[in-house]
Motif scaffolding. Sequence first.
Motif, short mmCIF file in Angstrom:
data_model
loop_
_atom_site.label_atom_id
_atom_site.label_comp_id
_atom_site.label_asym_id
_atom_site.label_seq_id
_atom_site.Cartn_x
_atom_site.Cartn_y
_atom_site.Cartn_z
N MET A 1 -41.14 13.43 47.66
CA MET A 1 -39.96 13.60 48.63
C MET A 1 -39.43 12.10 48.97
O MET A 1 -37.97 11.95 49.04
CB MET A 1 -40.13 14.67 49.72
CG MET A 1 -39.01 15.15 50.32
SD MET A 1 -37.51 15.27 49.44
CE MET A 1 -37.73 17.20 48.97
N THR A 4 -37.23 10.37 46.58
CA THR A 4 -35.79 10.77 46.40
C THR A 4 -34.66 9.83 46.83
O THR A 4 -34.47 9.44 47.90
CB THR A 4 -35.39 12.24 47.16
OG1 THR A 4 -36.58 12.88 47.03
CG2 THR A 4 -34.27 12.99 46.39
N PRO A 5 -34.08 9.51 46.00
CA PRO A 5 -32.84 8.45 46.34
C PRO A 5 -31.50 9.34 47.00
O PRO A 5 -31.39 10.34 47.00
CB PRO A 5 -32.43 7.84 45.03
CG PRO A 5 -32.73 9.26 44.10
CD PRO A 5 -33.76 9.96 44.55
N ALA A 6 -30.80 8.39 47.67
CA ALA A 6 -29.46 8.76 48.32
C ALA A 6 -28.72 9.30 47.08
O ALA A 6 -28.40 8.65 45.94
CB ALA A 6 -28.90 7.73 48.96
N THR A 7 -27.80 10.21 47.15
CA THR A 7 -27.04 10.65 46.13
C THR A 7 -25.85 9.86 45.62
O THR A 7 -25.82 9.40 44.45
CB THR A 7 -26.36 12.11 46.54
OG1 THR A 7 -26.99 13.01 47.23
CG2 THR A 7 -25.56 12.60 45.53
N ASP A 14 -27.13 14.55 39.90
CA ASP A 14 -26.24 15.33 39.08
C ASP A 14 -24.67 14.66 39.12
O ASP A 14 -24.20 14.57 40.17
CB ASP A 14 -26.17 16.77 39.66
CG ASP A 14 -25.35 17.78 38.90
OD1 ASP A 14 -24.14 17.37 38.61
OD2 ASP A 14 -25.61 19.04 38.99
N ILE A 17 -22.04 16.46 41.21
CA ILE A 17 -22.44 16.44 42.70
C ILE A 17 -21.90 14.98 42.99
O ILE A 17 -21.48 14.91 44.09
CB ILE A 17 -23.99 16.76 43.06
CG1 ILE A 17 -24.07 18.40 42.97
CG2 ILE A 17 -24.33 16.31 44.28
CD1 ILE A 17 -25.50 18.75 43.46
N ILE A 21 -19.08 14.13 45.89
CA ILE A 21 -19.47 13.51 47.15
C ILE A 21 -18.71 12.16 47.15
O ILE A 21 -17.98 11.92 48.19
CB ILE A 21 -20.98 12.93 47.22
CG1 ILE A 21 -21.92 14.23 47.24
CG2 ILE A 21 -21.10 11.86 48.17
CD1 ILE A 21 -23.25 14.08 47.55
N LYS B 53 -25.62 17.63 49.50
CA LYS B 53 -27.13 16.54 49.41
C LYS B 53 -28.17 17.69 49.79
O LYS B 53 -29.31 17.32 48.95
CB LYS B 53 -26.86 15.57 50.63
CG LYS B 53 -26.09 14.50 50.24
CD LYS B 53 -26.09 13.32 51.39
CE LYS B 53 -25.13 12.25 50.60
NZ LYS B 53 -25.30 11.11 51.63
N ALA B 56 -28.96 19.20 46.39
CA ALA B 56 -29.26 18.53 45.35
C ALA B 56 -30.67 18.05 45.76
O ALA B 56 -31.36 17.43 44.87
CB ALA B 56 -28.36 17.25 45.01
N GLY B 57 -30.99 18.34 46.79
CA GLY B 57 -32.36 17.62 47.29
C GLY B 57 -32.60 16.01 47.39
O GLY B 57 -33.53 15.84 46.93
N VAL B 58 -31.46 15.39 47.83
CA VAL B 58 -31.44 14.14 47.80
C VAL B 58 -31.45 13.84 49.36
O VAL B 58 -30.95 14.51 50.07
CB VAL B 58 -30.46 13.43 47.06
CG1 VAL B 58 -30.55 13.77 45.67
CG2 VAL B 58 -29.07 13.94 47.43
N LEU B 59 -32.03 12.70 49.74
CA LEU B 59 -32.09 12.13 50.95
C LEU B 59 -30.53 11.77 51.55
O LEU B 59 -29.74 11.34 50.59
CB LEU B 59 -32.88 10.93 51.08
CG LEU B 59 -34.12 10.59 51.08
CD1 LEU B 59 -34.65 9.43 51.27
CD2 LEU B 59 -34.53 11.63 52.31
N ALA B 61 -29.78 9.98 53.82
CA ALA B 61 -29.40 8.30 54.04
C ALA B 61 -28.96 7.62 53.07
O ALA B 61 -29.14 7.73 51.69
CB ALA B 61 -30.52 7.78 54.57
N ARG B 100 -26.02 16.06 64.21
CA ARG B 100 -26.47 17.42 64.78
C ARG B 100 -26.00 18.52 63.72
O ARG B 100 -26.92 19.45 63.47
CB ARG B 100 -25.63 17.67 65.90
CG ARG B 100 -26.13 17.99 67.03
CD ARG B 100 -25.25 17.85 68.46
NE ARG B 100 -23.99 18.46 68.40
CZ ARG B 100 -23.66 19.75 68.56
NH1 ARG B 100 -24.60 20.66 68.67
NH2 ARG B 100 -22.33 20.28 68.40
N GLU B 111 -35.33 23.58 55.28
CA GLU B 111 -36.09 22.13 55.40
C GLU B 111 -35.45 20.99 56.19
O GLU B 111 -34.17 21.14 56.26
CB GLU B 111 -35.96 21.55 53.76
CG GLU B 111 -37.05 20.65 53.50
CD GLU B 111 -37.01 20.08 51.96
OE1 GLU B 111 -37.20 19.10 51.48
OE2 GLU B 111 -36.28 21.11 51.35
N ARG B 113 -35.11 17.17 57.22
CA ARG B 113 -35.30 15.77 56.74
C ARG B 113 -34.92 15.05 57.42
O ARG B 113 -33.95 15.28 58.32
CB ARG B 113 -34.78 15.71 55.46
CG ARG B 113 -34.97 16.69 54.20
CD ARG B 113 -34.70 16.14 52.86
NE ARG B 113 -34.70 16.98 51.90
CZ ARG B 113 -33.75 17.81 51.22
NH1 ARG B 113 -32.60 17.35 51.80
NH2 ARG B 113 -33.75 18.67 50.31
#
Lengths: 119, 119
Positions: A1, A4-7, A14, A17, A21, B53, B56-59, B61, B100, B111, B113
């Motif tokens: 986890m 996992t990189p920033a999107t 993907d 996605i 974004i 995000k 997609a399970g990405v961070l 940040a 927030r 989850e 993060r």
Amino acid sequence: MNETPATGDDPTADPAIRQEILSLRASIDNIDAALMHLLSERFKFTHRVGELKAQAGVLPADPARDREQIQRLTSIADQAGLDPQFAEKFRDFIVSEVIRHHKRIAEEYGEVRPLDTYS
Amino acid sequence: MNETPATGDDPTADPAIRQEILSLRASIDNIDAALMHLLSERFKFTHRVGELKAQAGVLPADPARDREQIQRLTSIADQAGLDPQFAEKFRDFIVSEVIRHHKRIAEEYGEVRPLDTYS
């Protein structure tokens, strides 16, 4: 986890996605530009209010105006789908900036008074 | 000096000054309504970014995006006659609200993060 990189800048994300974004960010950037310009206009108006009050030698504080404004903003926030508490926080944030400006104006007029309102 | 009344609601204030302040306040109120509605749109976009995000399970940040955004806002503020430091404070204020919101979204996705960016 943790790996996992920033999107936004991740070529492996993907593509659909990633594209969405980037498109959302472009809209956010446009809105931010609009917000900055509106705030600039707003500060021009409050600057003029500060000058007029300093010239007239009247106190800048106006609790009735404050109450009316908070009520108005809370109601607009509610209609716009915003958290009414956010509207109040937002007003406080802007007011603190206006107070900073007004203090400067009052100093230019050679007098420092309690400046606890912004319009 | 302590007895000097607030201008806006003071019938003894110079009528011309009083009139100008009332007119300025009407403009400030219009701008505030526009700001609220724009912020509402902005939060819709950041909400969608948060969802994407999380899906997609990405961070969330993205330091490169942060830097780019601060630079862009500072430059817009400068052009718009705003204090560039204010632009950064404004961004921080909005970001804290978005964080927030994003925390809430991440919780909905089961989850939590580190959420330290807003778009």
